[in-house]
Motif scaffolding. Structure first.
Motif, PDB file in Angstrom:
ATOM      1  N   SER A 296       0.854  -1.193   0.000  1.00 52.59           N
ATOM      2  CA  SER A 296       0.000   0.000   0.000  1.00 52.59           C
ATOM      3  C   SER A 296       0.887   1.239   0.000  1.00 52.59           C
ATOM      4  O   SER A 296       1.714   1.422   0.894  1.00 52.59           O
ATOM      5  CB  SER A 296      -0.899   0.031   1.240  1.00 52.59           C
ATOM      6  OG  SER A 296      -1.773  -1.071   1.252  1.00 52.59           O
ATOM      7  N   ALA A 297       0.715   2.088  -1.003  1.00 53.77           N
ATOM      8  CA  ALA A 297       1.514   3.301  -1.077  1.00 53.77           C
ATOM      9  C   ALA A 297       1.266   4.176   0.150  1.00 53.77           C
ATOM     10  O   ALA A 297       0.143   4.287   0.635  1.00 53.77           O
ATOM     11  CB  ALA A 297       1.183   4.067  -2.350  1.00 53.77           C
ATOM     12  N   VAL A 298       2.334   4.800   0.640  1.00 52.79           N
ATOM     13  CA  VAL A 298       2.270   5.589   1.867  1.00 52.79           C
ATOM     14  C   VAL A 298       2.859   6.968   1.604  1.00 52.79           C
ATOM     15  O   VAL A 298       3.904   7.090   0.957  1.00 52.79           O
ATOM     16  CB  VAL A 298       3.061   4.904   3.008  1.00 52.79           C
ATOM     17  CG1 VAL A 298       2.982   5.742   4.284  1.00 52.79           C
ATOM     18  CG2 VAL A 298       2.546   3.493   3.260  1.00 52.79           C
ATOM     19  N   TYR A 299       2.185   8.002   2.096  1.00 49.04           N
ATOM     20  CA  TYR A 299       2.761   9.356   2.080  1.00 49.04           C
ATOM     21  C   TYR A 299       3.017   9.753   3.530  1.00 49.04           C
ATOM     22  O   TYR A 299       2.109   9.737   4.369  1.00 49.04           O
ATOM     23  CB  TYR A 299       1.822  10.376   1.437  1.00 49.04           C
ATOM     24  CG  TYR A 299       2.449  11.750   1.329  1.00 49.04           C
ATOM     25  CD1 TYR A 299       3.166  12.103   0.193  1.00 49.04           C
ATOM     26  CD2 TYR A 299       2.358  12.671   2.366  1.00 49.04           C
ATOM     27  CE1 TYR A 299       3.776  13.351   0.088  1.00 49.04           C
ATOM     28  CE2 TYR A 299       2.970  13.918   2.277  1.00 49.04           C
ATOM     29  CZ  TYR A 299       3.673  14.252   1.139  1.00 49.04           C
ATOM     30  OH  TYR A 299       4.286  15.479   1.047  1.00 49.04           O
ATOM     31  N   ILE A 300       4.271  10.116   3.827  1.00 54.49           N
ATOM     32  CA  ILE A 300       4.656  10.546   5.172  1.00 54.49           C
ATOM     33  C   ILE A 300       5.003  12.025   5.095  1.00 54.49           C
ATOM     34  O   ILE A 300       6.004  12.413   4.497  1.00 54.49           O
ATOM     35  CB  ILE A 300       5.854   9.736   5.698  1.00 54.49           C
ATOM     36  CG1 ILE A 300       5.511   8.236   5.721  1.00 54.49           C
ATOM     37  CG2 ILE A 300       6.256  10.216   7.084  1.00 54.49           C
ATOM     38  CD1 ILE A 300       6.661   7.343   6.114  1.00 54.49           C
ATOM     39  N   GLY A 301       4.145  12.862   5.664  1.00 59.16           N
ATOM     40  CA  GLY A 301       4.329  14.304   5.607  1.00 59.16           C
ATOM     41  C   GLY A 301       4.770  14.876   6.931  1.00 59.16           C
ATOM     42  O   GLY A 301       4.517  14.307   7.993  1.00 59.16           O
ATOM     43  N   GLY A 302       5.437  16.005   6.858  1.00 59.98           N
ATOM     44  CA  GLY A 302       5.879  16.690   8.066  1.00 59.98           C
ATOM     45  C   GLY A 302       6.953  17.691   7.727  1.00 59.98           C
ATOM     46  O   GLY A 302       7.499  17.705   6.621  1.00 59.98           O
ATOM     47  N   ALA A 303       7.272  18.533   8.687  1.00 60.44           N
ATOM     48  CA  ALA A 303       8.332  19.516   8.482  1.00 60.44           C
ATOM     49  C   ALA A 303       9.677  18.807   8.427  1.00 60.44           C
ATOM     50  O   ALA A 303       9.825  17.704   8.971  1.00 60.44           O
ATOM     51  CB  ALA A 303       8.320  20.544   9.613  1.00 60.44           C
ATOM     52  N   PRO A 304      10.685  19.393   7.757  1.00 53.93           N
ATOM     53  CA  PRO A 304      12.021  18.780   7.741  1.00 53.93           C
ATOM     54  C   PRO A 304      12.515  18.553   9.160  1.00 53.93           C
ATOM     55  O   PRO A 304      12.388  19.410  10.027  1.00 53.93           O
ATOM     56  CB  PRO A 304      12.871  19.837   7.001  1.00 53.93           C
ATOM     57  CG  PRO A 304      11.904  20.580   6.148  1.00 53.93           C
ATOM     58  CD  PRO A 304      10.634  20.640   6.955  1.00 53.93           C
ATOM     59  N   GLY A 305      13.079  17.358   9.382  1.00 53.55           N
ATOM     60  CA  GLY A 305      13.623  17.049  10.691  1.00 53.55           C
ATOM     61  C   GLY A 305      12.665  16.366  11.635  1.00 53.55           C
ATOM     62  O   GLY A 305      13.031  16.030  12.754  1.00 53.55           O
ATOM     63  N   THR A 306      11.417  16.120  11.214  1.00 52.99           N
ATOM     64  CA  THR A 306      10.445  15.480  12.106  1.00 52.99           C
ATOM     65  C   THR A 306      10.564  13.957  12.107  1.00 52.99           C
ATOM     66  O   THR A 306       9.830  13.293  12.834  1.00 52.99           O
ATOM     67  CB  THR A 306       9.004  15.866  11.712  1.00 52.99           C
ATOM     68  OG1 THR A 306       8.817  15.659  10.308  1.00 52.99           O
ATOM     69  CG2 THR A 306       8.733  17.325  12.032  1.00 52.99           C
ATOM     70  N   GLY A 307      11.472  13.413  11.321  1.00 49.71           N
ATOM     71  CA  GLY A 307      11.673  11.965  11.325  1.00 49.71           C
ATOM     72  C   GLY A 307      10.986  11.246  10.190  1.00 49.71           C
ATOM     73  O   GLY A 307      10.650  10.060  10.314  1.00 49.71           O
ATOM     74  N   GLN A 406      -1.822   7.812   4.647  1.00 51.80           N
ATOM     75  CA  GLN A 406      -1.184   9.128   4.783  1.00 51.80           C
ATOM     76  C   GLN A 406      -0.860   9.352   6.261  1.00 51.80           C
ATOM     77  O   GLN A 406      -1.730   9.246   7.123  1.00 51.80           O
ATOM     78  CB  GLN A 406      -2.110  10.230   4.271  1.00 51.80           C
ATOM     79  CG  GLN A 406      -2.438  10.100   2.783  1.00 51.80           C
ATOM     80  CD  GLN A 406      -3.459  11.126   2.322  1.00 51.80           C
ATOM     81  OE1 GLN A 406      -4.124  11.759   3.130  1.00 51.80           O
ATOM     82  NE2 GLN A 406      -3.582  11.284   1.016  1.00 51.80           N
ATOM     83  N   VAL A 407       0.396   9.633   6.515  1.00 50.15           N
ATOM     84  CA  VAL A 407       0.875   9.816   7.889  1.00 50.15           C
ATOM     85  C   VAL A 407       1.396  11.237   8.029  1.00 50.15           C
ATOM     86  O   VAL A 407       2.219  11.677   7.228  1.00 50.15           O
ATOM     87  CB  VAL A 407       2.004   8.816   8.223  1.00 50.15           C
ATOM     88  CG1 VAL A 407       2.506   9.039   9.641  1.00 50.15           C
ATOM     89  CG2 VAL A 407       1.529   7.382   8.031  1.00 50.15           C
ATOM     90  N   GLU A 408       0.908  11.945   9.028  1.00 51.01           N
ATOM     91  CA  GLU A 408       1.378  13.317   9.293  1.00 51.01           C
ATOM     92  C   GLU A 408       2.184  13.290  10.588  1.00 51.01           C
ATOM     93  O   GLU A 408       1.661  12.921  11.645  1.00 51.01           O
ATOM     94  CB  GLU A 408       0.187  14.255   9.439  1.00 51.01           C
ATOM     95  CG  GLU A 408       0.556  15.718   9.473  1.00 51.01           C
ATOM     96  CD  GLU A 408       0.776  16.313   8.090  1.00 51.01           C
ATOM     97  OE1 GLU A 408       1.855  16.886   7.871  1.00 51.01           O
ATOM     98  OE2 GLU A 408      -0.126  16.217   7.230  1.00 51.01           O
TER      99      GLU A 408
END
Length: 539
Positions: A296-307, A406-408
């Motif tokens: 399952s395709a995953v998008y992991i979003g967040g500010a740079p440096g959040t892991g 989708q993971v934030e």
């Protein structure tokens, strides 16, 4: 940073650079107005009302307009200013519901204070957008006094000729007054939430939960049943009901268990009361919607440096597969053709997991090709990392939408409860596990920091401390100087915390030279010495 321009202050130059990177041009603003999203009865507006009225009274009705924006950088209130000034500002999107982010309005004291999480003054030619260059503006963030999260920005805008250096401390003090008003309403709201929780749990053993902004009240049954991630699911259910009551017959929790949920708002607060009942299992436990599974395709979003990268690699480790990585930023250096050729080779090799880093930097051509590869039945298991979901547009938004999962990742300042574990993991990674530990006071000081550099910045701090002390308990005095301030000083107000950070940073920038630091801050050396004594800054 604008090519060849060395005259701008560093924070302004970097803001221009961010505005350019977002696709904004000085002559072409991209205003966005969301009047229906304005919370007209929220606690921020309630707490700010008297402050805005007093500011308008102090500043008069002609040259100065006071603007309040919420946690989404959306204008919620305007006061003061003569009709001519208000008309000019309204033509530039300074209206109720106007969204003032750097990607839509460039460099200004609302958007840039929101971005930097500290007070900013922007004068005349420092504005990125040409139509704003006739104004000066002074903005200061409003931080929730309990959760320390950003809840809004307060701004004073005036014609450039009317600007004054005294407006910056004036708006900072006003922001502090709003924070104190929030604290007063917070206490009243917490009492109402506690009363509702006690009434719902009196003589009952069923799971009951109250969720507010920075408040979680849970009985033993709810604690045993719910994972912290379930709190997010419940919040989304309540938000989807438009602030009213609701019932859902079946909700799958992170554990796979299914419950029925009934919720209602707690009057006089932003809290919601949830009553749950666990349903009997009727077969195999259901998989939690959105749980990442191989394929399952995953998008992991967040500010740079959040892991983001760490989270992506954790998926591969959990599945026991190898990772093939492509960095979207390399397309900016090598060109689209080279990057697309490597993408096709990677897809043909069918790695266990294809990780595309910083997907939000892809050109439209590369994004469309990646979209097509992800749509292939025989395509690789793809995980994308990139900017927060709310900031995606165009082809990048389409890419994220194509991902069933989708993971934030939240910012570090929103994960203070995880700080001790994060620090321990970093110490273990440096080979000092069992020998070095951070004292509660040192962890509290770190927990009060904004950490704009996220986990990378925290790791740099831990690494710096470990280089100077390899065993024993790390105290506040062992931390780098700018991180020593914590919430343990009872006299510290939100404004004093901001002053402490600003003065310390200026002293570091100027190598401890107080005269240069005072000039950089735009205050007299006498004022600097006075504030250093009041804030107990040494050096």
């Amino acid at each position: 940073m604008p090519a060849g321009d060395t005259t701008l202050r560093p924070e302004i130059a970097h803001s221009w650079w961010r505005s350019e990177r977002s696709g904004l041009t000085p002559a072409a603003p991209q205003p966005r107005v969301e009047p229906d999203a304005v919370d007209r009865r929220g606690r921020l507006r309630t707490a700010a009302g008297p402050v805005l009225a007093e500011l308008a009274r102090q500043l008069g009705e002609t040259d100065f307009c006071v603007v309040l924006a919420d946690r989404a950088a959306r204008i919620t209130e305007l006061s003061g200013g003569g009709r001519a000034l208000r008309d000019r500002l309204e033509s530039l999107g300074v209206v109720s519901g106007g969204v003032f982010l750097e990607e839509t309005t460039g460099t200004n004291s609302l958007a840039t204070a929101y971005e930097l999480r500290r007070g900013v003054a922007v004068h005349g030619e420092e504005h990125y957008l040409e139509p704003f260059k006739r104004f000066s503006c002074y903005g200061h963030p409003i931080t929730h006094p309990v959760t320390r999260r950003l809840v809004g920005v307060l701004d004073i805008t005036c014609p450039s000729a009317a600007g004054s250096p005294l407006l910056a401390p004036l708006v900072a003090r006003a922001a502090r007054d709003v924070e104190e008003g929030l604290l007063r309403t917070e206490r009243a709201a917490e009492r109402r939430m506690l009363a509702a929780f006690r009434a719902a749990t009196a003589g009952r053993q069923r799971p009951v939960l109250v969720l507010g902004d920075g408040v979680v009240l849970a009985g033993p049954a709810a604690v045993a049943l719910l994972d912290p991630v379930d709190h997010l699911t419940l919040r989304e259910l309540a938000a989807g009901s438009g602030g009213g009551e609701g019932t859902l017959s079946a909700v799958t929790l992170a554990s796979g268990r299914t419950v029925s949920v009934r919720w209602r708002p707690v009057e006089g607060s932003d809290g919601v009361l949830f009553e749950l009942a666990e349903l009997p299992e009727t077969g195999a436990p259901a998989r939690r919607p959105g749980a990442p599974v191989p394929g399952s395709a995953v998008y992991i979003g967040g500010a740079p440096g959040t892991g983001r990268t760490t989270a992506a690699r954790a998926l591969a480790d959990a599945a026991g597969v190898a990772v093939r990585t492509l960095d979207a930023s390399e397309a900016l250096v090598r060109g689209d053709a080279d990057w697309l050729a490597r993408l096709e080779r990677a897809a043909a090799d069918r790695p266990g997991l294809l990780l595309v880093e910083d997907a939000h930097l892809l050109s439209e051509t590369c994004a469309v090709r990646l979209h097509r590869i992800m749509a292939r039945r025989s395509g690789p298991w793809t995980v994308l990392t990139g900017a927060p979901l709310a900031g995606l547009t165009g082809a990048h938004a389409v890419l994220a939408a194509d991902c069933p999962v989708q993971v934030e990742l939240p910012a570090l300042r929103e994960r203070t409860a995880e700080l001790p574990g994060l620090v321990r993991t970093m110490i273990d990674g440096l080979g000092l596990g069992g020998r070095l530990h951070f004292t509660p006071a040192a962890l509290a000081a770190l927990g009060a920091q904004p950490f704009p550099g996220e986990l990378r910045e925290l790791h740099a701090v831990v690494r710096d401390v470990a280089a100077r002390r390899s065993a024993g308990g790390v105290t506040v005095q062992d931390l780098p100087e700018r991180y020593r301030f914590g919430p343990g000083s009872p006299a510290m107000t939100p404004l004093e915390r901001a002053e402490h950070e600003t003065i310390t940073a200026a002293l570091l920038d100027c190598g401890g030279n107080k005269l240069r630091a005072a000039r950089q801050l735009g205050i007299s050396r006498t004022t600097l010495y006075s504030r250093m004594r009041a804030l107990r800054i040494t050096g």
